[in-house]
Enzyme design. Structure first.
Site, PDB file in Angstrom:
ATOM      1  N   LYS A 167      -6.650   3.383  -3.632  1.00 39.48           N
ATOM      2  CA  LYS A 167      -7.069   3.440  -2.225  1.00 39.48           C
ATOM      3  C   LYS A 167      -7.234   4.895  -1.811  1.00 39.48           C
ATOM      4  O   LYS A 167      -6.418   5.747  -2.173  1.00 39.48           O
ATOM      5  CB  LYS A 167      -6.008   2.726  -1.381  1.00 39.48           C
ATOM      6  CG  LYS A 167      -6.215   2.782   0.111  1.00 39.48           C
ATOM      7  CD  LYS A 167      -5.174   1.897   0.835  1.00 39.48           C
ATOM      8  CE  LYS A 167      -5.173   2.150   2.331  1.00 39.48           C
ATOM      9  NZ  LYS A 167      -4.133   1.389   3.043  1.00 39.48           N
TER      10      LYS A 167
ATOM     11  N   LYS B 259     -10.107   0.479  -2.743  1.00 34.13           N
ATOM     12  CA  LYS B 259     -10.062   0.283  -1.292  1.00 34.13           C
ATOM     13  C   LYS B 259     -10.313   1.589  -0.557  1.00 34.13           C
ATOM     14  O   LYS B 259      -9.436   2.443  -0.476  1.00 34.13           O
ATOM     15  CB  LYS B 259      -8.703  -0.289  -0.872  1.00 34.13           C
ATOM     16  CG  LYS B 259      -8.571  -0.458   0.653  1.00 34.13           C
ATOM     17  CD  LYS B 259      -7.244  -1.095   1.039  1.00 34.13           C
ATOM     18  CE  LYS B 259      -7.028  -1.026   2.562  1.00 34.13           C
ATOM     19  NZ  LYS B 259      -5.700  -1.500   2.971  1.00 34.13           N
TER      20      LYS B 259
ATOM     21  N   ASP C 208       0.864  -1.184   0.000  1.00 35.10           N
ATOM     22  CA  ASP C 208       0.000   0.000   0.000  1.00 35.10           C
ATOM     23  C   ASP C 208       0.900   1.234   0.000  1.00 35.10           C
ATOM     24  O   ASP C 208       1.353   1.687   1.058  1.00 35.10           O
ATOM     25  CB  ASP C 208      -0.907   0.008   1.244  1.00 35.10           C
ATOM     26  CG  ASP C 208      -2.007  -1.059   1.178  1.00 35.10           C
ATOM     27  OD1 ASP C 208      -1.805  -2.093   0.495  1.00 35.10           O
ATOM     28  OD2 ASP C 208      -3.062  -0.857   1.807  1.00 35.10           O
TER      29      ASP C 208
END
Lengths: 484, 311
Positions: free
Chosen positions: B211, B247, B147
């Site tokens: 995300k 996400k 991430d």
């Protein structure tokens, strides 16, 4: 379950206590019609009879008008303005308290999704009473003159598409300005008006200030032609509006007419496309397209046509058609078999004139009146579906090449109630709004209403404005006018 | 190829994206928030949401014990009910990756991926060399999801090429070993137009997932931001045939919030995205609310908070 299928989420009907039969509301009481005639109101989603409704004829209207007249001369016109305001506040608060009940009854009688009656119709109706309550003692600031006077007894006739909301649009300004009212709801949707009669009793409104008579077109015509009516306020079809205009032409009655529309919803190449698609859907499928200001003509700039249509079709496939009482329903039932027939007739005219019909796959219930969300592409200005008001979930898609062509096509109609502009460019929006001949113009949104905002049409879409200061003026006589 | 890799072609592509209308996108999400999800669909949605949770701990105070107990929770969220699915992943700082990986393998969570936040998380303010090393450390420790944060300063100052290049380089490092999630920190990018642009930028640079946030900045995963990102993956799929995941992270605390997110997915990107391979929810406290609601649906009454574990 492999997909996210929303389980049934029905709103409970138990809160709505619908009686088996309803009488006329005259002089603060429910009274039997003189001739004892009645008709049924049905739930358009199931075809079940909801209640037996009294049918008012001429004798009943005489009684209603005379009770409105005596309430006007003896009570309402003598009441200090701020006292009128108090009654309106009281009505607004009762509507708010009973909102859920009104929403359920509206959906059962009209066929519209509970989400819309709960989130749009009832809150807006309440807002109209609150807004006008505030005006009651401030009328000298409404821009009508220093000492504006009420007109007297007002005859009001409302349509079936937004029953309680249209009642609020009519009754709230009429009472705030000191008039008394005889109101006739539509034949197919009388229940919330009759429930509103109970609210008037609950609020202790003086007898005869609001009278509600039920019936059909003949009842309405008798009300229009009654000699002791000072003003007619009508919302409905252009055809009936013209008839009303003719029949009052040699009288002193004034009128506001809020009639049909065939609004252009114009999407320019620089629009926010995803939100424009939402706006197109909201413009034509809100309330099953039973909206006089519906965006029923989509004008697409040719260079974004494919993109918009692809997204529109995808989005239309997500529209949830079915039981109006389910909280997840987006498109409910068509209000009556007559209206369904009219929609079907015009849609077949679209087919036979060469336009291309498209609807997403959707299962329609077997009982009740239903019409799938539909678009016609390849429509030209000369097609009937581009000219006549369908008043259903049917969108006609036309294209244009330049902004000027868009305006010309948008204005090339006998109507002029509303229009929509989709563009991210402020200067273009202002330019287009100035050219469009329509009473209400939305930019980057559609079907937004507010009691402070006047509503009404150009050309055959009507006379006068409702809502806001302009709407008050329609119920008042200025000093200057009185002196003439 | 949509772009030829030059900064000019990237800028041209992004500038030609249709704008986002703020009022419209917020109206759409508030309408979708009224969807009423009951009974069977609610219980289906709760289990799906559990399987999508990236169970996260990103604290300065994280310790091996804390991470291990989180792993236990990830594998068996409700030890009294083994029908509860495992979560989507564990998300930790890169020095905790090895501990998490070993613990998961040890306790039967071999299929649960470990995600590491990377590239000088949460601010992204470090040299490229440090960002690369940060990522390499995580990969070496066994992370199968990275991430990364973008350089928001570069994005806001118009240095889109730099943002693009960094994503590309980190993606190359990940290779086939790890999935790359690109964190935008939408609370710092502020406008929906920026969210749309950065979504395309990241997808073009090779992101497997986009995300919303680090969880360290508010606002985080607001519904309109997620909607704009879902529209982006939907439209990117129709252009390229490639499915990119989304996400949301930060601020999703209740079952209601999570179900609203699933409704957004269902009615925007479509049912195909209702899958932990394409939609994850970054959260820490959400899982327990999902478990409590699950019990409520099953038994008809709410249990006390002591019936769910606080790992």
């Amino acid at each position: 379950m492999s997909n996210f299928e929303y389980a049934n989420a029905p709103e409970s009907k138990t809160i709505a206590k619908i009686s088996q039969s309803y009488d006329l509301f005259i002089g603060g009481k429910f009274v039997k019609p003189k001739k004892g005639k009645s008709f049924n109101t049905v739930n358009p989603a199931t075809e079940e009879v909801l209640a037996k409704i009294a049918y008012a004829d001429k004798l009943d209207i005489d009684l209603a008008v005379s009770s409105a007249r005596s309430a006007y001369t003896k009570v309402w016109s003598k009441l200090p303005a701020k006292e009128r305001g108090k009654y309106l506040y009281r009505i607004a608060r009762i509507l708010q308290e009973r909102a859920r009940e009104f929403a359920v009854v509206e959906t059962l009688d009209n066929g519209k999704p509970i989400r819309e009656s709960r989130d749009t119709d009832i809150p807006l109706a309440t807002a109209h009473f609150f807004y006008h309550a505030g005006w009651a003692d401030k009328l000298e600031f409404a821009g009508v003159g220093n000492n504006p006077k009420s007109l007297g007894v007002v005859g009001q006739i409302i349509p079936w598409n937004f029953p309680l909301l249209m009642l609020a649009w009519k009754i709230a300004p009429a009472l705030a300005t000191g008039n008394t009212v005889v109101l006739k709801p539509a034949e197919t949707t009388p229940l919330t008006a009759l429930l509103f009669a109970e609210v008037c009793q609950q609020a202790g409104l003086p007898d005869g200030v609001v009278n509600i008579i039920t019936g059909d077109g003949i009842t309405g015509a008798a009300l229009v032609n009654h000699p002791d009516i000072n003003k007619i306020a009508f919302t409905g079809s252009t055809e009936v509006g013209k008839a009303i205009a003719r029949s009052i032409s040699s009288t002193k009655k004034s009128a506001t007419l809020e009639l049909g529309g065939k609004a252009a919803n114009i999407v320019f190449e620089d629009a926010a496309i995803d939100e424009a698609v939402e706006g197109i859907v909201n413009g034509i499928f809100f309330n099953q397209g039973h909206v006089c200001c519906a965006g029923s003509r989509l004008l697409l700039q040719e260079n974004v046509m494919d993109e918009v249509l692809e997204k529109l079709k995808k989005r239309m496939s997500l529209i949830r058609v079915g039981d109006p009482m389910d909280k997840n329903t987006d498109l409910g039932a068509i209000n009556s078999s007559e209206q369904l027939k009219r929609i079907k007739d015009l849609a077949s005219a679209g087919d036979s004139e060469g336009a291309n019909r498209w609807s997403p796959e959707c299962k329609l219930p077997s009982k009740g009146y239903w019409f799938a969300p539909t678009i016609f592409t390849g429509v030209s200005q000369s097609h009937r579906i581009a000219r006549e008001e369908i008043f259903g979930p049917v969108l006609s898609v036309l294209t244009f090449r330049t902004p000027i062509e868009a305006i010309e096509k948008a204005n090339n109609t006998m109507y002029g109630l509303s229009a929509g502009i989709w563009s991210d460019k402020g200067s273009k929006i202002l330019w287009a709004a100035k050219q469009l001949k329509a009473g209400v113009i939305w930019s980057n949104t559609f079907n937004k209403f507010d009691p402070a905002s006047p509503f009404g049409g150009y050309k055959e879409s009507g006379w006068g404005r409702e809502g806001g200061r302009h709407g008050l003026a329609a119920y008042l006589e200025s000093d200057a006018k009185v002196n003439k | 190829m949509i772009i030829d890799g030059s900064e000019a072609s990237l800028k041209k592509f992004l500038s030609e994206l249709p704008p986002v209308d703020q009022v419209g996108v917020e109206a759409r999400t508030s309408m979708l928030a009224t969807r009423s999800i009951k009974t069977t669909s609610k219980s289906w949605a709760i289990d799906l949401a559990i399987s999508m949770v990236d169970l996260t701990t990103l604290e300065g105070a994280d310790t091996p014990s804390k991470v291990k107990s989180l792993c236990a929770k990830a594998v068996r969220p409700d030890p009294t009910d083994l029908t509860v699915p495992s979560v989507g992943a564990i998300c930790v700082y890169n020095d905790m990756v090895k501990i998490a990986r070993q613990e998961l393998d040890f306790i039967g969570g071999i299929n649960i991926p470990v995600a590491a936040v990377s590239t000088a998380f949460p601010s992204g303010r470090a040299s490229l060399a440090v960002k690369k090393q940060d990522t390499q450390d995580a990969l070496d420790a066994g992370a199968s999801e990275i991430d990364m944060v973008i350089d928001r300063g570069a994005f806001l100052s118009g240095n889109l090429g730099k943002v693009f290049e960094e994503i590309k380089i980190i993606k190359e490092l990940c290779g086939k070993k790890a999935h790359l999630k690109v964190i935008f920190e939408t609370g710092e990018l502020v406008t929906y137009d920026n969210v749309r642009k950065v979504s395309y930028l990241a997808m073009l640079a090779g992101a497997d997932f986009i995300k919303t946030s680090t969880g360290k900045v508010t606002p985080a995963a607001t519904a309109p931001v997620v909607l704009v990102m879902l529209e982006a993956v939907r439209d990117y799929f129709s252009i390229t045939g490639q499915k990119i995941g989304v996400k949301p992270a930060g601020g999703i605390k209740t079952t209601k919030d999570a179900i609203k997110q699933l409704v957004l997915v269902n009615e925007t990107a479509g049912p195909e995205w209702l899958n932990p391979a394409l939609f994850r929810i970054g959260a820490s406290s959400l899982l327990n609310d999902l478990l409590m609601q699950r019990t409520k649906l099953r038994t008809g009454h709410y249990a006390s908070a002591n019936y769910v574990t606080i790992d």
